[in-house]
Scaffold this active site. Structure first.
Site, PDB file in Angstrom:
ATOM      1  N   ASP A 104     -14.556   7.328   9.817  1.00 28.80           N
ATOM      2  CA  ASP A 104     -13.598   6.638   8.843  1.00 28.80           C
ATOM      3  C   ASP A 104     -12.653   5.850  10.175  1.00 28.80           C
ATOM      4  O   ASP A 104     -12.068   6.149  10.791  1.00 28.80           O
ATOM      5  CB  ASP A 104     -12.630   7.682   8.333  1.00 28.80           C
ATOM      6  CG  ASP A 104     -11.425   7.043   7.676  1.00 28.80           C
ATOM      7  OD1 ASP A 104     -11.239   5.818   7.599  1.00 28.80           O
ATOM      8  OD2 ASP A 104     -10.726   7.775   6.903  1.00 28.80           O
TER       9      ASP A 104
ATOM     10  N   TRP B 216      -6.142  12.195   6.607  1.00 26.32           N
ATOM     11  CA  TRP B 216      -7.289  11.774   6.008  1.00 26.32           C
ATOM     12  C   TRP B 216      -8.657  12.595   6.213  1.00 26.32           C
ATOM     13  O   TRP B 216      -9.212  12.653   5.166  1.00 26.32           O
ATOM     14  CB  TRP B 216      -7.383  10.370   6.454  1.00 26.32           C
ATOM     15  CG  TRP B 216      -6.300   9.524   6.202  1.00 26.32           C
ATOM     16  CD1 TRP B 216      -5.315   8.805   7.104  1.00 26.32           C
ATOM     17  CD2 TRP B 216      -5.581   9.157   4.927  1.00 26.32           C
ATOM     18  NE1 TRP B 216      -4.122   8.324   6.680  1.00 26.32           N
ATOM     19  CE2 TRP B 216      -4.453   8.364   5.153  1.00 26.32           C
ATOM     20  CE3 TRP B 216      -6.146   9.247   3.387  1.00 26.32           C
ATOM     21  CZ2 TRP B 216      -3.874   7.760   4.027  1.00 26.32           C
ATOM     22  CZ3 TRP B 216      -5.370   8.714   2.567  1.00 26.32           C
ATOM     23  CH2 TRP B 216      -4.004   8.036   2.637  1.00 26.32           C
TER      24      TRP B 216
ATOM     25  N   LYS C 150      -5.560  -2.364   6.529  1.00 29.79           N
ATOM     26  CA  LYS C 150      -4.915  -2.029   7.886  1.00 29.79           C
ATOM     27  C   LYS C 150      -5.171  -3.035   8.625  1.00 29.79           C
ATOM     28  O   LYS C 150      -4.504  -3.695   9.273  1.00 29.79           O
ATOM     29  CB  LYS C 150      -5.209  -0.583   8.343  1.00 29.79           C
ATOM     30  CG  LYS C 150      -4.457   0.319   7.663  1.00 29.79           C
ATOM     31  CD  LYS C 150      -4.759   1.236   6.716  1.00 29.79           C
ATOM     32  CE  LYS C 150      -3.822   2.324   6.219  1.00 29.79           C
ATOM     33  NZ  LYS C 150      -4.837   3.419   5.445  1.00 29.79           N
TER      34      LYS C 150
HETATM   35  C1  LIG Z   1      -5.105   4.577   4.649  1.00 27.53           C
HETATM   36  C2  LIG Z   1      -6.357   5.439   5.030  1.00 27.53           C
HETATM   37  C3  LIG Z   1      -7.085   5.794   4.338  1.00 27.53           C
HETATM   38  C4  LIG Z   1      -6.943   5.743   2.942  1.00 27.53           C
HETATM   39  O1  LIG Z   1      -7.309   4.261   2.312  1.00 27.53           O
HETATM   40  P1  LIG Z   1      -7.507   3.759   1.094  1.00 27.53           P
HETATM   41  O2  LIG Z   1      -8.346   2.750   1.292  1.00 27.53           O
HETATM   42  O3  LIG Z   1      -5.889   3.865   0.430  1.00 27.53           O
HETATM   43  O4  LIG Z   1      -8.387   5.018   0.117  1.00 27.53           O
HETATM   44  C5  LIG Z   1      -7.941   6.639   4.811  1.00 27.53           C
HETATM   45  N1  LIG Z   1      -8.545   7.009   6.119  1.00 27.53           N
HETATM   46  C6  LIG Z   1      -7.519   6.343   7.192  1.00 27.53           C
HETATM   47  C7  LIG Z   1      -7.700   6.615   8.391  1.00 27.53           C
HETATM   48  C8  LIG Z   1      -6.247   5.556   6.752  1.00 27.53           C
HETATM   49  O5  LIG Z   1      -5.553   5.030   7.537  1.00 27.53           O
END
Ligand SMILES: *Cc1c(COP(=O)(O)O)cnc(C)c1O
Length: 353
Positions: A168, A101, A192
């Site tokens: 993030d 990511w 998540k």
């Molecule tokens: C799942 C995830 C993403 C991507 O998320 P989307 O909402 O599918 O774009 C980005 N960063 C992390 C840390 C993730 O776990």
């Protein structure tokens, strides 16, 4: 039949939240209408939006400098949104490269300015968090991924820097208390640890905005969404509603301190078995282990399918590891009860024979 849900995302939600969400799907707030068919301008939905925003502020103890947005496009859209809004041509942003990511975030940021990768754990397939790097003082921000969902590593300490942090937090938002004032911007996809798929939470310090010279398309400008309380266009009504219910559940269950305690207990139990059981080995460096995504391998990987079958027989689903790590990954987000972790640990014990 009780299913133990270890999926990484979309992922487990608290059962009372699912029950409430199901009711609202049929009849929302006594309107005799489904929440799926009401206006986002109705006073009932405006109340949901306001409650969702205030729960974010309350759970994270945000001060008045911070704005809270519920957008769409996932965390992946924030990879470019952040750089487009915060980083001008010719300016530098620093990035810590800790997995798939962050690598994607780096690629997008390069479209807008200079990117300094301060450190990377790519040399060991991202199984640890780099430390002891320095952040150039002229950086507009330092971008971090607080929890690496795929590799099962987590940042347990913020680097010592005065540079504002853009983070993030897709897979560990609301899992533990944070020092919110250190962050210039936080983003996460809801699916998540915060709610269902479909909305993206952005928390931004207003002082970070309005500083780039480029022209930003209306929908990609944070200020557009701030001015309209995330309703410049139609927001993802149901995803925001269910996220609001989930945050309320976090609050009702003791807030972030209580979540951190529960999450630590679950992680201790599972890592304890990984370290005790001679058949298994953890994939991440011990000091960087994630409390959300527990990654592990069988020393004899010819037994992988047999282990997954044993999991399935005990109604444990979602345990297969991500293809870039292999082995197994048990995601044990806020909503996961310790009883489900106990079931998985029992499967591991029995597998030892
Ligand atoms: C799942 C995830 C993403 C991507 O998320 P989307 O909402 O599918 O774009 C980005 N960063 C992390 C840390 C993730 O776990």
């Amino acid at each position: 039949m009780k299913v133990h849900n270890f999926f990484a995302g979309p992922a487990i939600l608290p059962q009372p939240v699912i029950n409430q969400a199901a009711k609202a799907m049929i009849n929302f707030e006594g309107m005799n209408l489904s929440i799926l068919e009401i206006s986002h301008r109705s006073k009932q939905f405006e109340a949901v939006m306001n409650k969702a925003v205030s729960l974010v502020k309350e759970l994270l103890s945000l001060n008045d400098d911070y704005e809270v947005l519920f957008l769409t496009g996932g965390a992946s859209s924030q990879f470019y949104f952040t750089a487009m809004n915060l980083l001008d041509d010719g300016e530098t942003a620093s990035y810590l490269d800790t997995g798939t990511w962050s690598t994607k975030a780096i690629a997008e940021a390069k479209r807008f300015g200079n990117v300094e990768v301060v450190a990377s754990s790519k040399d060991k397939n991202f199984n640890y968090i780099p430390k002891n790097y320095s952040v150039p003082a002229n950086s507009k921000y330092l971008h971090l991924t607080s929890n690496n969902t795929i590799y099962g590593t987590q940042l347990h300490q913020l680097p010592a820097t005065e540079v504002p942090i853009v983070c993030d937090m897709s897979s560990d938002i609301f899992s533990r208390p944070i020092d919110s004032n250190k962050y210039g911007l936080i983003y996460c996809g809801a699916q998540k640890n915060m709610g269902p798929a479909g909305t993206t939470l952005v928390i931004v310090n207003k002082n970070m905005l309005g500083k780039v010279k480029r022209e930003i398309p209306t929908m990609l400008n944070y200020e557009t969404h701030i001015k309209k309380n995330s309703s410049f266009n139609t927001p993802p009504v149901y995803a925001i509603y269910v996220s609001m219910l989930t945050m309320q559940w976090v609050k009702d269950n003791g807030g972030l301190k209580a979540m951190a305690k529960r999450n630590q207990a679950k992680a201790d139990l599972l890592y304890g078995e990984i370290d005790r059981n001679p058949m298994f080995v953890g994939s991440a460096a011990k000091e960087d282990r994630s409390l959300m995504n527990v990654t592990f391998l069988l020393k004899d990987d010819s037994k992988n399918d047999a282990f997954l079958e044993a999991c399935a027989a005990a109604n444990c689903v979602g345990v297969k590891g991500h293809r870039s790590v292999g082995g197994f990954r048990a995601s044990i987000y806020n909503a996961m009860p310790i009883e489900s972790v106990e079931v998985l640990v029992e499967v591991m014990r029995k597998f030892e024979g």
